[in-house]
Scaffold this active site. Structure first.
Site, PDB file in Angstrom:
ATOM      1  N   GLY A  64       0.820  -1.208   0.000  1.00 59.63           N
ATOM      2  CA  GLY A  64       0.000   0.000   0.000  1.00 59.63           C
ATOM      3  C   GLY A  64       0.855   1.260   0.000  1.00 59.63           C
ATOM      4  O   GLY A  64       0.547   2.238  -0.681  1.00 59.63           O
ATOM      5  N   THR A  65       1.942   1.227   0.749  1.00 65.72           N
ATOM      6  CA  THR A  65       2.816   2.396   0.836  1.00 65.72           C
ATOM      7  C   THR A  65       3.408   2.749  -0.522  1.00 65.72           C
ATOM      8  O   THR A  65       3.459   3.917  -0.908  1.00 65.72           O
ATOM      9  CB  THR A  65       3.937   2.135   1.866  1.00 65.72           C
ATOM     10  OG1 THR A  65       3.332   1.890   3.134  1.00 65.72           O
ATOM     11  CG2 THR A  65       4.875   3.307   1.979  1.00 65.72           C
ATOM     12  N   ASN A 107      -7.838   3.658   9.377  1.00 62.48           N
ATOM     13  CA  ASN A 107      -7.401   2.371   9.919  1.00 62.48           C
ATOM     14  C   ASN A 107      -7.660   2.223  11.411  1.00 62.48           C
ATOM     15  O   ASN A 107      -7.904   1.136  11.898  1.00 62.48           O
ATOM     16  CB  ASN A 107      -5.915   2.151   9.612  1.00 62.48           C
ATOM     17  CG  ASN A 107      -5.059   3.346   9.965  1.00 62.48           C
ATOM     18  OD1 ASN A 107      -5.426   4.496   9.706  1.00 62.48           O
ATOM     19  ND2 ASN A 107      -3.924   3.099  10.566  1.00 62.48           N
ATOM     20  N   GLN A 135      -7.902   0.137   3.836  1.00 60.31           N
ATOM     21  CA  GLN A 135      -8.808  -0.434   4.835  1.00 60.31           C
ATOM     22  C   GLN A 135     -10.213  -0.670   4.299  1.00 60.31           C
ATOM     23  O   GLN A 135     -10.990  -1.409   4.899  1.00 60.31           O
ATOM     24  CB  GLN A 135      -8.885   0.489   6.071  1.00 60.31           C
ATOM     25  CG  GLN A 135      -7.595   0.606   6.853  1.00 60.31           C
ATOM     26  CD  GLN A 135      -7.157  -0.712   7.498  1.00 60.31           C
ATOM     27  OE1 GLN A 135      -7.937  -1.655   7.642  1.00 60.31           O
ATOM     28  NE2 GLN A 135      -5.891  -0.777   7.874  1.00 60.31           N
ATOM     29  N   GLY A 179      -2.792  -6.132  -0.333  1.00 60.11           N
ATOM     30  CA  GLY A 179      -3.283  -7.510  -0.305  1.00 60.11           C
ATOM     31  C   GLY A 179      -3.504  -8.080   1.082  1.00 60.11           C
ATOM     32  O   GLY A 179      -4.522  -8.719   1.340  1.00 60.11           O
ATOM     33  N   HIS A 180      -2.562  -7.808   1.984  1.00 61.23           N
ATOM     34  CA  HIS A 180      -2.642  -8.514   3.272  1.00 61.23           C
ATOM     35  C   HIS A 180      -3.760  -8.011   4.177  1.00 61.23           C
ATOM     36  O   HIS A 180      -3.991  -8.573   5.242  1.00 61.23           O
ATOM     37  CB  HIS A 180      -1.290  -8.481   3.991  1.00 61.23           C
ATOM     38  CG  HIS A 180      -0.936  -7.178   4.606  1.00 61.23           C
ATOM     39  ND1 HIS A 180      -1.006  -6.952   5.957  1.00 61.23           N
ATOM     40  CD2 HIS A 180      -0.501  -6.024   4.059  1.00 61.23           C
ATOM     41  CE1 HIS A 180      -0.619  -5.713   6.220  1.00 61.23           C
ATOM     42  NE2 HIS A 180      -0.312  -5.130   5.087  1.00 61.23           N
ATOM     43  N   THR A 191      10.370  -7.635 -11.870  1.00 61.91           N
ATOM     44  CA  THR A 191       9.658  -8.880 -12.144  1.00 61.91           C
ATOM     45  C   THR A 191       8.455  -9.025 -11.225  1.00 61.91           C
ATOM     46  O   THR A 191       8.536  -8.724 -10.032  1.00 61.91           O
ATOM     47  CB  THR A 191      10.611 -10.077 -11.967  1.00 61.91           C
ATOM     48  OG1 THR A 191      11.692  -9.918 -12.889  1.00 61.91           O
ATOM     49  CG2 THR A 191       9.909 -11.398 -12.241  1.00 61.91           C
ATOM     50  N   CYS A 248       2.437   3.915  24.496  1.00 64.06           N
ATOM     51  CA  CYS A 248       3.387   2.870  24.856  1.00 64.06           C
ATOM     52  C   CYS A 248       3.449   1.740  23.840  1.00 64.06           C
ATOM     53  O   CYS A 248       4.438   1.032  23.759  1.00 64.06           O
ATOM     54  CB  CYS A 248       3.021   2.283  26.212  1.00 64.06           C
ATOM     55  SG  CYS A 248       3.288   3.455  27.530  1.00 64.06           S
TER      56      CYS A 248
END
Lengths: 393, 279
Positions: A73-74, A155, A183, A204-205, A241, A329
């Protein structure tokens, strides 16, 4: 015995669907050809990539030629924004929001270094419920605006932006429009025949395909400059590729997503609502972050006042419950999430925010389990918190 | 996910001494909700100023809770004198270490302890007097200087990990860098009451002594045709050999004590003793 994982962190990443993995496996072993080769051993791979491209286009209701495969995505976000700046080199203004993913936010803040030109960046503020004001958006556009980049859905909170209206407004002024839909795709219906964006990023993920594959949709006729320059792959729009197995996996995942989209908005949404309402009801001083309805069906972000998110997550982890937090944190930075801060969520609540993001693989038993385990965790941590009593004495 | 030691996890999941002592002898309340962690420490003393009970309430992540729990265990049974010697490193060590990004949790523990002791003694805390460097987290130059010197911090990132300073908007990075440079130049650190003697490794000590010799002492002595060489450093004893005109000068002992020792005490360590090395 295998640990039973309750996975409700699907906005972070998703499991690869078994059907997706099965579809990919032969291309790791016997079908290893290069799609660019002249022999039919490689040629059959190219045909398979074409099938995948078609399935992705079908999910978005666009044409297969408008799909460019990337690594994530980035990369898609960077490609779209930098391409727009190169094709409008005299324009030096970009419009985005304060709640974008770092892939857009950090890029837009570093454009001067990357391009060697001075740019003006408008980061639109959001209201307390995470929504943007359309009038303010429209007023921010100018003749100098090269591109608008606004996420389809957030997100952290799941809040959905009115991308159709925003893209139309930009279109009327001939301003390029990019949306980071990482998202949104697979969770809500996307119809690019009706929504006039010029670029759209997906990953994709986030929809049960593997990590390491992304797509940039580029509307036909949109001026385009590649980000990775090399071979003729993707018709010269992205050198390198092809990630064959992942492309095939993504194709299958999009086919499944098209089939599951109704379930996302019925079954998954019902589970999410049950979880959300249960938590808000059972746990005092809990607050929903984000608009109640203009929201992804799978996401809920709830703040538990006076307790800190990492501590909550680690307690949940003991029960193998996976969620995430906007607390400082957990991020490794020292401030709570920029999204919650932009929404003006007070510190009392921002540090104790927990996001649950569901998928079609969740079930009601899991929701019930969380509703049973989380309230005592919060009560226990509040018992330990020095702030709890100040307000409730 | 953070790589916490088993001891951190154990103290987080089963924290000791949670609560608040009613009518405590000392109360320390540090940190804030805005900063993301806060600790309220209370203790009870016996007639000999020995801590007989300690309790905590903490808002924060796993390491903040574990550090608080560890602190209460560590100080119970100690006299106030002994307790005031506890450093943030001691708290981290007790837990088998903390991830470096979480060291500020151990600093929070030490600060709460100091605040509670100061509260008992009715004195002001030194860091309150400093000048705010990091506005996001309200960290003063006194606190930063102290962390730099106590934990041998070298980079802005180190300072952020230990004190949080610089972890917000980042505008104070330059100021932090100045404080880091100041300490590495060997300038005397601001005296801070209540802190134990600053521990310096031998190598650090030698390097600092050499620096002062090269930069200040040798040039001054050379003007009069003399010179000085560092022979050895043994604990607080600095053995030097005087050369040139100094070697035969009747006032050499005065030079050694009144000038060399004074300079080294000012700039390196105030307990140093300079002696002439004789074969």
């Amino acid at each position: 015995m295998e640990k039973q994982i309750i996975y409700m962190d699907n906005n972070a990443t998703t499991r690869v669907a078994p059907e997706v993995l099965e579809e990919m496996l032969p291309y790791f072993s016997e079908l290893y050809g290069n799609p660019s080769s002249m022999h039919s051993f490689g040629g059959q791979i190219e045909a398979k990539i074409g099938e995948a491209r078609k399935k992705i286009a079908d999910l978005l209701n666009c044409s297969p030629e408008e799909i460019v495969f990337t690594s994530c995505g980035t990369e898609s976000d960077s490609t779209a924004i930098l391409s727009a700046l190169q094709s409008n080199v005299e324009k030096r203004h970009i419009v985005t929001t304060r709640v974008e993913h770092p892939a857009v936010k950090n890029l837009s803040e570093n454009l001067d270094i990357l391009t060697g030109h001075k740019h003006r960046v408008t980061q639109l503020p959001v209201a307390a419920d995470g929504t943007v004001d359309l009038q303010q958006y429209e007023d921010s556009l100018s003749d100098d605006t090269a591109i608008v980049s606004i996420m389809w859905a957030n997100n952290e909170t799941g809040v959905i932006f009115p991308i159709k209206e925003m893209a139309e407004i930009a279109g009327e002024r001939n301003i390029l429009f990019h949306t980071d839909a990482v998202q949104a795709v697979g969770k809500i219906a996307i119809d690019l025949a009706a929504v006039p964006v010029d670029f759209l990023s997906l990953s994709g993920h986030k929809l049960h395909a593997p990590k390491g594959i992304g797509v940039l949709y580029v509307r036909k006729g949109t001026p385009y400059f590649p980000f990775l320059i090399g071979g003729h792959q993707e018709h010269g729009r992205r050198g390198g590729t092809e990630n064959v197995t992942s492309i095939i996996g993504l194709g299958k995942a999009c086919e499944l997503a098209a089939r599951h989209i109704d379930r996302e908005n019925t079954t998954v949404k019902q589970l999410r609502d049950k979880l959300e309402n249960g938590l808000l009801e059972k746990i005092p001083n809990s607050i929903l972050n984000g608009h109640k309805t203009a929201r992804l069906p799978n996401t809920t972000n709830v703040s538990f006042e006076y307790v800190e998110g990492e501590a909550i997550l680690l307690h949940l982890d003991r029960y193998n419950i996976c969620a995430s937090s906007g607390s400082a944190c957990t991020s490794g930075s020292l401030e709570p999430s920029h999204v919650l801060r932009a929404m003006g969520v007070p510190f009392t609540a921002a540090h104790g925010s927990i996001r649950f993001s569901l998928s079609v693989y969740n079930n009601e038993d899991e929701v019930d389990f969380i509703l049973e385990k989380l309230p005592p965790i919060i009560a226990n941590l509040r018992e330990m918190s020095p702030f709890r009593q100040q307000r409730h004495k | 996910m953070w790589d916490y030691t088993d001891k951190v996890k154990e103290h987080f999941l089963n924290p000791r001494n949670v609560g608040e002592i009613e009518k405590p002898d000392g109360l320390g309340d540090v940190g804030s909700l805005a900063c993301g962690d806060a600790l309220k420490l209370t203790f009870k003393l016996d007639d000999n100023e020995r801590i007989v009970d300690a309790r905590f309430k903490t808002f924060g992540c796993a390491s903040a809770i574990a550090s608080s729990s560890a602190l209460t265990e560590m100080i119970k049974g100690l006299t106030l004198e002994e307790a005031s010697e506890i450093s943030n490193e001691d708290i981290a060590d007790y837990l088998g270490g903390l991830p470096k990004e979480k060291m500020h949790c151990s600093v929070l523990g030490r600060e709460a302890l100091e605040a509670a002791i100061a509260n008992y003694r009715g004195v002001e805390l030194p860091q309150a007097e400093g000048e705010i460097v990091c506005e996001c987290f309200g960290v003063t130059d006194v606190e930063i200087r102290r962390a730099i010197s106590e934990s041998n911090l070298r980079t802005v990132e180190d300072v952020t990990n230990f004190t949080k300073a610089g972890g917000g908007c980042g505008k104070c990075e330059e100021k932090i860098l100045e404080l880091l440079n100041e300490s590495s130049r060997g300038e005397k650190l601001q005296a801070i009451p209540m802190s134990g003697p600053r521990r310096m490794t031998n190598i650090e000590k030698i390097k600092k002594i050499e620096k002062v010799l090269e930069r200040e002492i040798k040039p001054t002595l050379k003007k009069d045709g003399g010179n000085i060489e560092l022979i050895d450093v043994d604990g607080d004893y600095v053995l030097v050999s005087l050369r040139g005109t100094c070697a035969s000068c009747a006032k050499s002992q005065t030079t050694l004590k009144e000038y060399v020792e004074k300079k080294l005490r000012e700039q390196v360590l105030d307990t140093l003793i300079v002696e002439e090395y004789r074969q």
